[in-house]
Design a protein around this motif. Structure first.
Motif, PDB file in Angstrom:
ATOM      1  N   GLY A 239       5.402   1.642 -22.412  1.00 53.17           N
ATOM      2  CA  GLY A 239       5.221   0.348 -22.916  1.00 53.17           C
ATOM      3  C   GLY A 239       5.552  -0.468 -22.150  1.00 53.17           C
ATOM      4  N   TYR A 240       6.616  -0.782 -21.427  1.00 55.30           N
ATOM      5  CA  TYR A 240       7.233  -1.326 -21.223  1.00 55.30           C
ATOM      6  C   TYR A 240       6.362  -2.557 -20.281  1.00 55.30           C
ATOM      7  N   ARG A 241       5.865  -3.940 -19.545  1.00 58.99           N
ATOM      8  CA  ARG A 241       5.186  -4.146 -19.036  1.00 58.99           C
ATOM      9  C   ARG A 241       6.337  -5.637 -17.921  1.00 58.99           C
ATOM     10  N   THR A 242       5.625  -5.893 -16.942  1.00 55.31           N
ATOM     11  CA  THR A 242       6.528  -6.978 -16.191  1.00 55.31           C
ATOM     12  C   THR A 242       6.649  -7.990 -16.384  1.00 55.31           C
ATOM     13  N   VAL A 243       7.743  -8.098 -17.080  1.00 55.76           N
ATOM     14  CA  VAL A 243       8.085  -9.983 -17.539  1.00 55.76           C
ATOM     15  C   VAL A 243       8.421 -10.795 -15.999  1.00 55.76           C
ATOM     16  N   PHE A 244       9.884 -10.256 -15.206  1.00 51.34           N
ATOM     17  CA  PHE A 244      10.488 -10.960 -15.212  1.00 51.34           C
ATOM     18  C   PHE A 244      10.509 -10.384 -13.788  1.00 51.34           C
ATOM     19  N   THR A 245       9.914 -11.772 -13.231  1.00 46.91           N
ATOM     20  CA  THR A 245      10.435 -11.735 -11.431  1.00 46.91           C
ATOM     21  C   THR A 245      10.764 -13.311 -10.692  1.00 46.91           C
TER      22      THR A 245
ATOM     23  N   PRO B   1       8.056  -9.040  -9.079  1.00 43.76           N
ATOM     24  CA  PRO B   1       8.272  -8.180  -9.851  1.00 43.76           C
ATOM     25  C   PRO B   1       9.688  -7.604 -10.018  1.00 43.76           C
ATOM     26  N   PHE B   2      10.721  -7.662 -11.043  1.00 46.74           N
ATOM     27  CA  PHE B   2      12.119  -7.155 -10.883  1.00 46.74           C
ATOM     28  C   PHE B   2      12.459  -6.838 -12.547  1.00 46.74           C
ATOM     29  N   GLY B   3      11.912  -7.153 -13.225  1.00 45.24           N
ATOM     30  CA  GLY B   3      12.416  -6.856 -14.610  1.00 45.24           C
ATOM     31  C   GLY B   3      11.331  -6.415 -15.391  1.00 45.24           C
ATOM     32  N   MET B   4      11.216  -5.255 -16.188  1.00 42.13           N
ATOM     33  CA  MET B   4      10.014  -5.879 -17.578  1.00 42.13           C
ATOM     34  C   MET B   4      10.812  -5.519 -19.123  1.00 42.13           C
ATOM     35  N   ALA B   5       9.877  -5.631 -19.579  1.00 39.75           N
ATOM     36  CA  ALA B   5      10.581  -5.643 -21.119  1.00 39.75           C
ATOM     37  C   ALA B   5       9.242  -5.137 -22.182  1.00 39.75           C
ATOM     38  N   LYS B   6      10.049  -4.645 -23.710  1.00 35.64           N
ATOM     39  CA  LYS B   6       8.938  -3.507 -24.442  1.00 35.64           C
ATOM     40  C   LYS B   6       9.440  -4.469 -25.803  1.00 35.64           C
TER      41      LYS B   6
ATOM     42  N   GLU C 291      14.124   7.933 -28.016  1.00 38.92           N
ATOM     43  CA  GLU C 291      15.179   8.043 -29.256  1.00 38.92           C
ATOM     44  C   GLU C 291      16.425   6.242 -29.234  1.00 38.92           C
ATOM     45  N   ALA C 292      16.665   6.109 -28.101  1.00 36.06           N
ATOM     46  CA  ALA C 292      16.796   4.704 -28.260  1.00 36.06           C
ATOM     47  C   ALA C 292      16.322   4.405 -28.693  1.00 36.06           C
ATOM     48  N   GLU C 293      15.299   3.072 -28.121  1.00 33.42           N
ATOM     49  CA  GLU C 293      14.536   2.326 -29.047  1.00 33.42           C
ATOM     50  C   GLU C 293      13.915   2.281 -30.241  1.00 33.42           C
ATOM     51  N   GLN C 294      14.516   3.599 -30.765  1.00 39.18           N
ATOM     52  CA  GLN C 294      14.187   4.091 -32.768  1.00 39.18           C
ATOM     53  C   GLN C 294      15.162   3.027 -33.204  1.00 39.18           C
ATOM     54  N   ASP C 295      16.647   3.803 -32.700  1.00 33.94           N
ATOM     55  CA  ASP C 295      18.076   3.415 -33.075  1.00 33.94           C
ATOM     56  C   ASP C 295      18.275   2.167 -32.894  1.00 33.94           C
ATOM     57  N   LEU C 296      17.851   1.377 -31.885  1.00 33.92           N
ATOM     58  CA  LEU C 296      18.210  -0.211 -31.608  1.00 33.92           C
ATOM     59  C   LEU C 296      17.179  -1.310 -32.080  1.00 33.92           C
ATOM     60  N   LYS C 297      16.165  -0.207 -32.605  1.00 34.74           N
ATOM     61  CA  LYS C 297      14.986  -1.179 -33.685  1.00 34.74           C
ATOM     62  C   LYS C 297      15.573  -1.177 -34.841  1.00 34.74           C
ATOM     63  N   ARG C 298      16.464   0.037 -36.043  1.00 34.18           N
ATOM     64  CA  ARG C 298      16.484   0.312 -36.492  1.00 34.18           C
ATOM     65  C   ARG C 298      18.475  -0.699 -37.140  1.00 34.18           C
ATOM     66  N   GLN C 299      18.951  -1.194 -35.927  1.00 39.15           N
ATOM     67  CA  GLN C 299      20.171  -2.051 -35.892  1.00 39.15           C
ATOM     68  C   GLN C 299      19.413  -3.269 -35.361  1.00 39.15           C
ATOM     69  N   GLY C 300      17.865  -3.594 -35.887  1.00 38.83           N
ATOM     70  CA  GLY C 300      17.699  -4.879 -36.030  1.00 38.83           C
ATOM     71  C   GLY C 300      17.541  -5.582 -34.495  1.00 38.83           C
ATOM     72  N   ILE C 301      17.663  -5.032 -33.328  1.00 42.43           N
ATOM     73  CA  ILE C 301      17.262  -5.087 -31.778  1.00 42.43           C
ATOM     74  C   ILE C 301      15.731  -4.823 -32.075  1.00 42.43           C
ATOM     75  N   ARG C 302      14.623  -6.176 -31.415  1.00 41.41           N
ATOM     76  CA  ARG C 302      13.579  -6.579 -31.220  1.00 41.41           C
ATOM     77  C   ARG C 302      12.645  -6.743 -29.977  1.00 41.41           C
ATOM     78  N   ALA C 303      13.818  -6.314 -28.917  1.00 29.94           N
ATOM     79  CA  ALA C 303      13.218  -5.900 -27.052  1.00 29.94           C
ATOM     80  C   ALA C 303      14.455  -5.525 -26.646  1.00 29.94           C
ATOM     81  N   ALA C 304      13.916  -4.551 -25.507  1.00 27.90           N
ATOM     82  CA  ALA C 304      14.421  -4.026 -24.565  1.00 27.90           C
ATOM     83  C   ALA C 304      13.406  -4.877 -23.254  1.00 27.90           C
ATOM     84  N   VAL C 305      14.685  -4.656 -22.717  1.00 25.45           N
ATOM     85  CA  VAL C 305      14.503  -5.100 -21.081  1.00 25.45           C
ATOM     86  C   VAL C 305      15.285  -4.005 -20.229  1.00 25.45           C
ATOM     87  N   LEU C 306      14.701  -3.600 -18.777  1.00 31.30           N
ATOM     88  CA  LEU C 306      14.930  -2.957 -18.317  1.00 31.30           C
ATOM     89  C   LEU C 306      15.013  -3.676 -16.426  1.00 31.30           C
ATOM     90  N   VAL C 307      15.730  -2.933 -15.264  1.00 34.45           N
ATOM     91  CA  VAL C 307      15.148  -3.526 -14.349  1.00 34.45           C
ATOM     92  C   VAL C 307      15.033  -2.109 -13.794  1.00 34.45           C
TER      93      VAL C 307
END
Length: 266
Positions: free
Chosen positions: A124-130, A243-248, A94-110
């Motif tokens: 769908g998240y993958r490790t990006v931040f180390t 591994p520290f954080g992920m992104a989608k 739900e949050a990702e869909q709402d953020l996408k409607r606002q023009g947010i193009r990537a989600a990041v979490l730790v």
């Protein structure tokens, strides 16, 4: 659904149950950032919050310097008695869909624990931040140490970062300064004989937690710990494999293979 101010007492209790922060700490977060941060919640059948997350504003900057609007998903949690029922998965969707409607193009979490990396991979998240973490004893060094304002620290930080990284808006940097100063530390410029460093640090008893140190300079961390009267400095910097954080990507935007997260929240 989006949370309203009337939901904050219940969300504060949920936050405390999941992360152990004091009520004063959580209330200070809401006071500083609620107005600029979408907060999403999913309710249990009795109307109480089953799961929550905050979508802190940020930008994901690529190697080419181009920045895309991003959301740092912070305080992602499910009520202990309601875990394993899909509440977090549905809330993320739900949050990702709402953020996408606002023009947010990537989600990041730790993820709060290493075991959760596998959990978020399913969505769908993958490790990006180390990162890399070291501990050094405090030592008096031939260093110049100057406290910085959030704006001054941000300017110095951006000069240090040539690779992909997450960039924070002023509201989050002011919050980082608040966290740092309330612990007895702060944001600093550290000049050694070989480097000019930026550091964001917090005190934890006799240990100085340097949440970010750019560039990698153990001498600077040791000198800062000595100046602030700490026994040692534990510092985190770029260039590691932990591994520290992920992104989608929320809209198909290509994400960097590796990026630097920074100190502001975890």
């Amino acid at each position: 659904m989006r949370a309203a101010r009337r939901d904050l007492p219940a969300l504060t209790r949920l936050w405390q149950a999941c992360f152990g922060d004091t009520e004063a700490e959580v209330r200070a977060f809401w006071q500083a950032l609620f107005d600029c941060t979408p907060v999403y919640l999913r309710r249990a059948p009795d109307g109480s919050p089953a799961a929550m997350l905050c979508a802190l504003p940020a930008e994901l900057v690529g190697d080419d310097g181009d920045a895309v609007p991003a959301a740092y998903l912070y305080a992602v949690c499910t009520a202990p008695a309601l875990r394993g029922r899909g509440h977090c998965r549905l809330l993320l969707q739900e949050a990702e869909q709402d953020l996408k409607r606002q023009g947010i193009r990537a989600a990041v979490l730790v993820p709060a624990e290493e075991s959760l990396f596998g959990f978020y991979t399913r969505f769908g998240y993958r490790t990006v931040f180390t990162c890399r973490t070291e501990t050094v004893p405090a030592a008096r060094g031939d260093c110049s140490i100057t406290p910085l304002t959030p704006d001054g620290w941000q300017s110095l930080r951006e000069l240090q970062l040539y690779d992909s990284h997450l960039s924070y808006p002023p509201e989050l940097l002011r919050w980082q300064e608040t966290i740092s100063r309330s612990s007895g530390a702060g944001l600093y410029r550290i000049e050694t004989g070989d480097a000019v460093c930026c550091a964001a640090a917090e005190r934890d008893g006799e240990t100085l937690l340097v949440r970010e140190l750019l560039p990698d300079c153990p001498e600077a961390a040791a000198a800062l710990a000595d100046k602030l009267g700490c026994r040692e400095a534990s510092f985190r910097t770029a260039g590691g494999t932990q591994p520290f954080g992920m992104a989608k990507s929320l809209d198909g935007t290509p994400l960097p293979q590796r990026a630097y997260l920074g100190p502001a929240f975890e």
